[in-house]
Design an enzyme around this catalytic site. Structure first.
Site: not given
Ligand code: NAP
Length: 265
Positions: A9, A12, A37, A99-100, A126, A154, A158, A164-165
């Site tokens: 990811g 992202g 990709k 990932t949440t 989180n 958020h 999302k 998740g938090t």
């Molecule tokens: P995002 O900007 O949509 O990024 C997700 C990325 O994952 C995109 O680049 C997507 O590519 C890629 N992806 C999807 N399927 C994939 C695969 N099979 N293999 C490799 N990459 C893949 O989302 P984000 O805001 O960064 O958030 C990502 C996750 O983290 C979410 O679940 C979010 O809720 C979580 N999060 C967690 C925290 C924490 O502290 N734990 C904090 C913030 C967010 P495409 O665009 O091409 O689909």
């Protein structure tokens, strides 16, 4: 010796911050990234990515076979994150997952798998230290003020709701308070969902708007008083110290730990 890391990811919002954090950490080595990709290219070829010749794979198994990393940082989507964890376990790679959207059943199943293979794994909904403190303070407050509602806010990209938090906060509160129905016993919703999600009688409200990052307020009500405990992640860099700590910790454990609060002192 440096810890060899793969990030899934990486393009992202969270993943690109994680790429910067790993590159800036002396004892971490970013060996490859997994994307949907750009297979066969490197980060150097991608706009808005750091100028480093780190290879990009679409096939995570091919990536693990070639680089044999120590740790996978997964910041993708719930369905993909679970699949990636299963593949990581079968390659003896330790997952650190931000990932949440994982269910309690997912976590139980993944913990059994980690323990069967005696391999470390960390899932944290989180990674911001301030958010962990907000959850802990809310758990303390709930002992004295058991009427509580959670409002999480958020950005509008999302996928999962509630966050998740918010679910984790509700779980922590439910450890110290008896399940109880809140509000008027005869209340009814004139528009479905008006009172939010119901977790053991606690209401969780999810707001999604452009411009927001990750915010949560836990509001308690008592006779003649309210108490609000609030945390705001203003930038995704707020999550990186927590991810760095999780990568260091996952190398020393042989089970699955859920929640950053279980790895900080
Ligand atoms: P995002 O900007 O949509 O990024 C997700 C990325 O994952 C995109 O680049 C997507 O590519 C890629 N992806 C999807 N399927 C994939 C695969 N099979 N293999 C490799 N990459 C893949 O989302 P984000 O805001 O960064 O958030 C990502 C996750 O983290 C979410 O679940 C979010 O809720 C979580 N999060 C967690 C925290 C924490 O502290 N734990 C904090 C913030 C967010 P495409 O665009 O091409 O689909």
């Amino acid at each position: 010796m440096s810890i060899k890391i793969v990030i899934a990811g990486a393009r992202g919002k969270m993943g690109s911050e994680a790429v910067k954090m790993v590159l800036e950490t002396d004892h971490f080595e970013l060996v490859a990234v997994v994307d949907t990709k750009n297979d066969g290219k490197t980060l150097l070829d991608i706009e808005d990515q750091p100028d480093v010749k780190v290879p990009i794979f679409v096939d995570i198994e091919a990536c693990f076979n070639e680089f044999k990393p120590d740790v996978l940082i997964d910041l993708t989507t719930p369905k993909v994150g679970k699949q990636h964890m299963e593949i990581a376990f079968s390659h003896q790679v330790r997952p650190v997952v931000g990932t949440t959207g994982f269910t309690e059943e997912d976590i139980t199943e993944l913990r059994e798998r980690a323990e069967a293979q005696r391999i470390g794994a960390i899932i944290a909904p989180n990674f911001a230290i301030g958010a962990i403190l907000m959850m802990k303070f809310a758990q303390v407050a709930a002992k004295y003020l058991p009427d509580v509602e959670i409002i999480e806010k958020h950005h509008d990209n999302k996928l999962d709701a509630p966050s998740g938090t918010a679910v984790k906060t509700a779980q922590l509160i439910s450890e110290v308070r008896e399940a109880k129905q809140q509000g008027h016993p005869e209340e009814k919703e004139d528009i479905a969902g008006a009172r939010g999600a119901n977790y053991e009688g606690m209401r969780i409200h999810s707001m999604r708007l452009p411009g927001l990052v990750a915010h949560q307020e836990v509001v308690f009500g008592g006779v003649g008083q309210t108490l609000s405990i609030k945390h705001d992640s203003l930038h995704r860099s707020s999550f990186m110290p927590g991810i760095r700590l999780a990568v260091e910790t996952v190398m020393k454990i042989d089970t699955l730990i859920y929640g950053l609060e279980n790895i900080i002192e």
